[in-house]
Design a protein around this motif. Structure first.
Motif, PDB file in Angstrom:
ATOM      1  N   UNK A  74       0.801  -1.230   0.000  1.00  0.00           N
ATOM      2  CA  UNK A  74       0.000   0.000   0.000  1.00  0.00           C
ATOM      3  C   UNK A  74       0.839   1.289   0.000  1.00  0.00           C
ATOM      4  N   UNK A  75       1.869   1.424   0.861  1.00  0.00           N
ATOM      5  CA  UNK A  75       2.593   2.704   0.855  1.00  0.00           C
ATOM      6  C   UNK A  75       3.247   3.023  -0.486  1.00  0.00           C
ATOM      7  N   UNK A  76       3.785   2.015  -1.136  1.00  0.00           N
ATOM      8  CA  UNK A  76       4.444   2.240  -2.427  1.00  0.00           C
ATOM      9  C   UNK A  76       3.410   2.648  -3.475  1.00  0.00           C
ATOM     10  N   UNK A  78       0.634   4.124  -2.920  1.00  0.00           N
ATOM     11  CA  UNK A  78       0.185   5.476  -2.596  1.00  0.00           C
ATOM     12  C   UNK A  78       1.197   6.510  -3.079  1.00  0.00           C
ATOM     13  N   UNK A  79       2.471   6.218  -2.908  1.00  0.00           N
ATOM     14  CA  UNK A  79       3.503   7.159  -3.354  1.00  0.00           C
ATOM     15  C   UNK A  79       3.528   7.269  -4.879  1.00  0.00           C
ATOM     16  N   UNK A  82       0.726   9.402  -5.900  1.00  0.00           N
ATOM     17  CA  UNK A  82       1.008  10.820  -5.662  1.00  0.00           C
ATOM     18  C   UNK A  82       1.884  11.395  -6.769  1.00  0.00           C
ATOM     19  N   UNK A 116     -12.278   4.835   3.555  1.00  0.00           N
ATOM     20  CA  UNK A 116     -11.111   4.331   2.817  1.00  0.00           C
ATOM     21  C   UNK A 116     -11.163   4.945   1.412  1.00  0.00           C
ATOM     22  N   UNK A 117     -10.097   5.590   0.998  1.00  0.00           N
ATOM     23  CA  UNK A 117     -10.183   6.204  -0.333  1.00  0.00           C
ATOM     24  C   UNK A 117      -8.982   5.982  -1.240  1.00  0.00           C
TER      25      UNK A 117
ATOM     26  N   UNK B 163       3.225  10.668   4.174  1.00  0.00           N
ATOM     27  CA  UNK B 163       1.979  10.033   3.732  1.00  0.00           C
ATOM     28  C   UNK B 163       0.856  10.164   4.765  1.00  0.00           C
ATOM     29  N   UNK B 167      -3.351   9.119   4.557  1.00  0.00           N
ATOM     30  CA  UNK B 167      -4.033   8.026   5.260  1.00  0.00           C
ATOM     31  C   UNK B 167      -5.090   8.566   6.224  1.00  0.00           C
TER      32      UNK B 167
END
Ligand code: B12
Lengths: 231, 220
Positions: A74-76, A78-79, A82, A116-117, B163, B167
């Motif tokens: 998830x973090x990757x 999300x980045x 972005x 949750x988006x 981030x 979140x």
């Protein structure tokens, strides 16, 4: 990151190298590099549409595939999203001016009770990248808002996202509300979110459940085309 | 099978519950297959109510981060232990399996907790369903202790602190659903709220529906 990459001067790369590099940078979530590269390609007279599809969308597809296959998390994602958003922000006004293809209009939101988006935003962005006009209703979206906005905006598609077991059933409420108002057949209804599956999509009477953003784009294109052929 | 009072602190260390789960503990003929995040809580309920008919085993709590793997793991555990017990209880909520866990339990003829997740059953389903707080993020005792492993790190906030607004930008408060009275742990939960930049609230729940689920099994 290696020193070599640090020293890389994007403007010295040829087009092919640069688009390759952009896919890598997107994968690594490097927003500034993406913005810079988009600007360079614009200066080289690439059309905004080509930049979008051949570098950003193509790169994001790889991110999506690797997320599905459990290689990225998830973090990757999300980045990367972005970074893509940064590039999109430059391209969006230009896309309108240069008359990029228009595929249809979609109203999208996360359902009532759910905030949750990340997935919803990703779908919205990839749909936008594929030429759909997106009206993003955000999170915690009520039936009246989905339907009212779709009616007002003349949308083709209503997209709903849910990540919680407790909020999934609300999708059915929205579809029932559409039916009650005699509007069900007017819209293509797509649904998605990790706990959903095809069976659930069928059970609530959606036109399709989509596993990820790439499938959402494919499905939307297919269903919009089928609808146009009907009329 | 080990009697409950002989269980070692080592076996109940959060890291072990997270990655390995817990081997069969107890001497009863009803097996509780629980999420590792509920190990201490199930044991506490067993002890408080002298539920000697229960034996506990736990699956790794980390499955929580990949809920699609939960049904298969539960099925494996049921199949493995079925022959040795009179009855099997599954101490899980739906936990994001989209109804798959319930379908599995129905097929295997075992009972699970009728709730979407542990926040709901600690709070108590009756109250939880009436709470209208979508912008709340919950912690339990286990999650407060394991905040870094279950929240901070998997969300990448250790590596990419920027981030955070993406979140939690839409959240307003963190509610710590406390199973026990523990000041130290309350401080840990409060600190988690501060790190997430959310308002802090503590709500004592005790064991909620988990307690009732286990106690009621006596009557069957
Ligand atoms: C990240 C996350 C969060 C973040 C959300 C941040 C944000 N801004 O969205 C935070 C940490 C804040 C959070 C909070 C909560 N969460 Co949460 N969360 C997750 C997690 C780990 C990943 C979700 C995600 O973003 N995935 C990444 C995106 C890219 O994938 P995706 O959402 O599936 O979207 C893809 C597809 O599904 C599809 N898609 C999605 N939407 C749509 C829409 C359309 C129209 C289409 C066509 C396709 C489509 O395309 C997307 C892109 O490929 C999941 C676990 C999991 N593995 O799913 C739990 C999970 C969903 N959360 C859960 C829970 C319980 C909560 C909380 C209640 C926890 C708490 N402690 O309070 C709160 C909920 C608050 C609320 N009211 O919404 C549970 C749900 C359990 C259940 N029974 O429902 C899960 C399953 C974790 C678990 N096992 O317990 N969560």
């Amino acid at each position: 990151m290696s020193d070599e990459e640090d020293d890389l001067i994007l403007s010295e790369l040829n087009d092919e190298e640069l688009t390759e590099q952009m896919m890598d940078d997107l994968y690594d979530g490097l927003k500034e590099e993406i913005e810079e590269a988009v600007q360079i390609l614009l200066d080289r007279n690439w059309t905004p549409y080509d930049i979008l599809t051949k570098s950003l969308v193509a790169g994001m597809q790889i991110v999506g595939d690797d997320f599905r296959d459990g290689i990225l998390f998830v973090p990757e994602v999300l980045r990367a999203a972005q970074a893509m958003k940064g590039g999109m922000a430059i391209l969006k006004p230009l896309l309108v001016e240069t008359g990029a293809p228009k595929m249809g209009k979609m109203v999208i939101g996360t359902v009532k009770g759910d905030i949750h988006d990340i997935g919803k935003n990703l779908v919205a962005m990839m749909m936008e990248g594929a030429g759909f006009e997106i009206i993003d209703l955000g999170i915690n979206t009520e039936a009246e808002n989905y339907i009212g906005t779709a009616e007002r905006e003349g949308a083709d598609i209503i997209g709903m996202s849910a990540l919680l077991t407790t909020t999934m059933p609300y999708m059915k409420t929205v579809i029932e509300s559409l039916s009650e108002q005699g509007l069900r057949d007017k819209y293509i209804v797509l649904c998605g979110g990790a706990p959903l599956n095809e069976e659930f999509g069928n059970a609530i009477g959606a036109d399709a459940y989509c596993d990820d953003a790439a499938i959402a784009v494919e499905t939307a294109k297919k269903l919009v085309a089928a609808r146009h052929n009907q009329v | 099978m080990k009697p409950i009072d002989t269980i070692s602190d080592e076996a109940l260390r959060d890291e072990n519950l997270r990655d390995q789960g817990l081997g069969e503990t107890g001497t009863g003929k009803t097996l509780v297959i629980a999420c590792g995040a509920l190990a201490r809580e199930v044991l506490a309920v067993i002890e408080m109510n002298a539920l000697e008919h229960l034996t506990l085993t736990c699956l790794p709590a980390i499955l929580h981060n990949e809920p699609t793997k939960i049904p298969a793991a539960v099925e494996r555990a049921v199949t493995e232990h079925r022959a040795d017990y009179d009855q099997i209880l599954v101490a899980y909520g739906d936990c994001g399996t989209g109804g798959q866990l319930q379908t599995l339990c129905d097929r295997l003829g075992v009972t699970m907790i009728d709730a979407p997740h542990c926040y709901a059953f600690f709070d108590g389903m009756e109250v939880f369903t009436t709470r209208d707080e979508p912008t709340t993020f919950y912690l339990t005792d286990f999650l407060a202790r394991q905040f870094d492993t279950f929240v901070w790190k998997p969300l990448g906030l250790d590596r990419y602190p920027d981030l955070l607004p993406m979140y939690f930008g839409n959240y307003e408060k963190l509610v710590y659903l406390a199973q026990t009275e523990d000041e130290g742990l309350t401080d840990v939960a409060r600190e988690a709220a501060e790190r997430l930049r959310l308002r802090f609230e503590r709500r004592f729940t005790g064991y909620g529906d988990l307690g009732r689920f286990l106690v009621d099994s006596q009557r069957d």
